[in-house]
Design a protein around this motif. Structure first.
Motif, short mmCIF file in Angstrom:
data_model
loop_
_atom_site.label_atom_id
_atom_site.label_comp_id
_atom_site.label_asym_id
_atom_site.label_seq_id
_atom_site.Cartn_x
_atom_site.Cartn_y
_atom_site.Cartn_z
N LEU A 139 7.63 4.07 6.13
CA LEU A 139 7.76 3.66 4.73
C LEU A 139 7.49 4.79 3.75
O LEU A 139 7.70 4.63 2.54
N ILE A 140 7.01 5.93 4.24
CA ILE A 140 6.71 7.07 3.37
C ILE A 140 7.88 8.04 3.40
O ILE A 140 8.10 8.74 4.40
N ARG A 176 4.49 12.00 4.65
CA ARG A 176 4.71 11.24 5.89
C ARG A 176 4.05 11.94 7.07
O ARG A 176 3.43 11.30 7.93
N ARG A 211 0.83 -1.20 0.00
CA ARG A 211 0.00 0.00 0.00
C ARG A 211 0.87 1.26 0.00
O ARG A 211 0.55 2.25 -0.66
N SER A 212 1.98 1.24 0.75
CA SER A 212 2.84 2.42 0.80
C SER A 212 3.51 2.67 -0.54
O SER A 212 3.63 3.82 -0.98
N ARG A 213 3.92 1.61 -1.22
CA ARG A 213 4.54 1.78 -2.54
C ARG A 213 3.54 2.35 -3.53
O ARG A 213 3.87 3.19 -4.37
N VAL A 266 -4.49 1.07 6.10
CA VAL A 266 -3.62 0.68 7.21
C VAL A 266 -4.44 0.45 8.48
O VAL A 266 -4.25 -0.55 9.19
N ALA A 314 4.15 1.90 8.92
CA ALA A 314 3.33 2.54 7.88
C ALA A 314 3.71 3.99 7.69
O ALA A 314 3.58 4.54 6.58
N TYR A 370 -4.90 5.53 1.92
CA TYR A 370 -3.79 4.75 2.50
C TYR A 370 -4.00 4.58 4.00
O TYR A 370 -3.88 3.46 4.54
N VAL A 428 0.35 11.32 6.89
CA VAL A 428 0.05 9.94 7.25
C VAL A 428 0.13 9.74 8.76
O VAL A 428 -0.75 9.11 9.38
#
Length: 229
Positions: free
Chosen positions: A212-213, A219, A154-156, A186, A209, A182, A222
C-alpha cells in the motif's frame, strides 16, 4: 493565547523548583482544564509534558498525586456514565500511561464495552495498546472488525504525512519516525490476528501493509521494519 498558557506551564515548573508546591499544582490543574480553550494545538503538550510535570510534582507532593488521581477517576466516571467523548477517553489513557497504570485502562475498556461500546470502538486506536498489554486479545479482536481497513487507513495517513513533509523538505529523521509509528501500528494489528489464530490473514496483511506504500524509499523502510527478524 498559546504563549499565555505555556507561560503558566513554565510557571508551574518554576514554582515547584522553589518549593511552592500548592501554587505549582494550581497552575498544572489550570493547564489541564483550560489550556485547550486558549489554543487547541496544545493538545499534545497537555497530554505529554504537562502530565509528566504533574506526576513529577506528585512524587514530591502527595496532594498533587491525589489531585491527578481524582481527575482521572472523575473523567472515568463521566465516560462510564455516557457523558464523555474521545478526548476525555484520551485524557484518562494518558494519565494511566504517565502513572504506569495501563492495567487500569484495560479495566476501563472492559467496562466501556458494556456501557458505551460505540465510544470504545471510536477510541480503538487509543485503547488497543493497553488492551494488548493486558493480553486481552479477544477484546482487541472485537475492536478490529476490519483489520485490512485499519491498515489501509494507516497507510493513507503515512503517505499524506510523507507528501506534505517532502514538499516542505522535512528532515529524514522525521520521516523515519513516522514510518516507525506506521510499522508499530501494523505490528499491533498483526499481533492480535496471530494471537487469535488468524495466521494466514496476518501474513496477507503484512504483505498488504508494504504494497500500500507507493513511495519506493518509504516502502523499502516499511518492509525492513515489518520483516525484521
Amino acid at each position: 493565547m498559546m504563549q499565555d498558557a505555556l507561560d503558566r506551564l513554565d510557571a508551574a515548573s518554576e514554582l515547584a523548583g522553589d518549593g511552592q508546591f500548592d501554587a505549582a499544582l494550581r497552575e498544572l490543574q489550570w493547564f489541564h482544564e483550560q489550556a485547550l480553550e486558549h489554543d487547541p494545538s496544545l493538545y499534545g503538550v497537555r497530554l505529554s509534558y504537562a502530565l509528566h510535570a504533574w506526576v513529577d510534582l506528585g512524587a514530591d507532593y502527595q496532594p498533587a498525586l491525589d489531585a491527578l488521581l481524582a481527575t482521572r477517576e472523575r473523567d472515568a466516571a463521566l465516560l462510564l456514565a455516557g457523558k464523555g467523548k474521545r478526548g476525555l477517553f484520551h485524557d484518562v489513557v494518558a494519565i494511566d500511561e504517565e502513572l504506569g497504570q495501563g492495567a487500569d485502562t484495560h479495566v476501563l475498556c472492559v467496562a466501556l464495552e458494556r456501557t458505551d461500546p460505540v465510544l470504545l470502538a471510536a477510541c480503538a486506536d487509543i485503547a488497543l495498546p493497553a488492551i494488548i498489554a493486558a493480553g486481552d486479545y479477544a477484546l482487541a479482536e472485537r475492536l478490529l472488525p476490519d483489520p485490512g481497513a485499519t491498515i489501509g487507513q494507516r497507510s493513507r495517513s503515512l503517505m499524506k504525512t510523507f507528501s506534505r513533509w517532502r514538499r516542505q523538505h522535512a528532515r529524514t529523521m522525521f520521516i523515519g519516525s513516522q514510518i516507525g509509528i506506521y510499522a508499530a501500528d501494523v505490528r499491533q494489528v498483526l499481533e492480535v490476528l496471530v494471537q487469535r489464530g488468524r495466521h494466514a490473514e496476518a501474513a496477507r496483511l503484512r504483505r498488504l501493509a508494504v504494497e500500500l506504500i507507493p513511495a519506493t524509499t518509504v516502502r523499502r523502510a516499511v518492509r525492513a521494519a515489518l520483516y525484521a527478524s
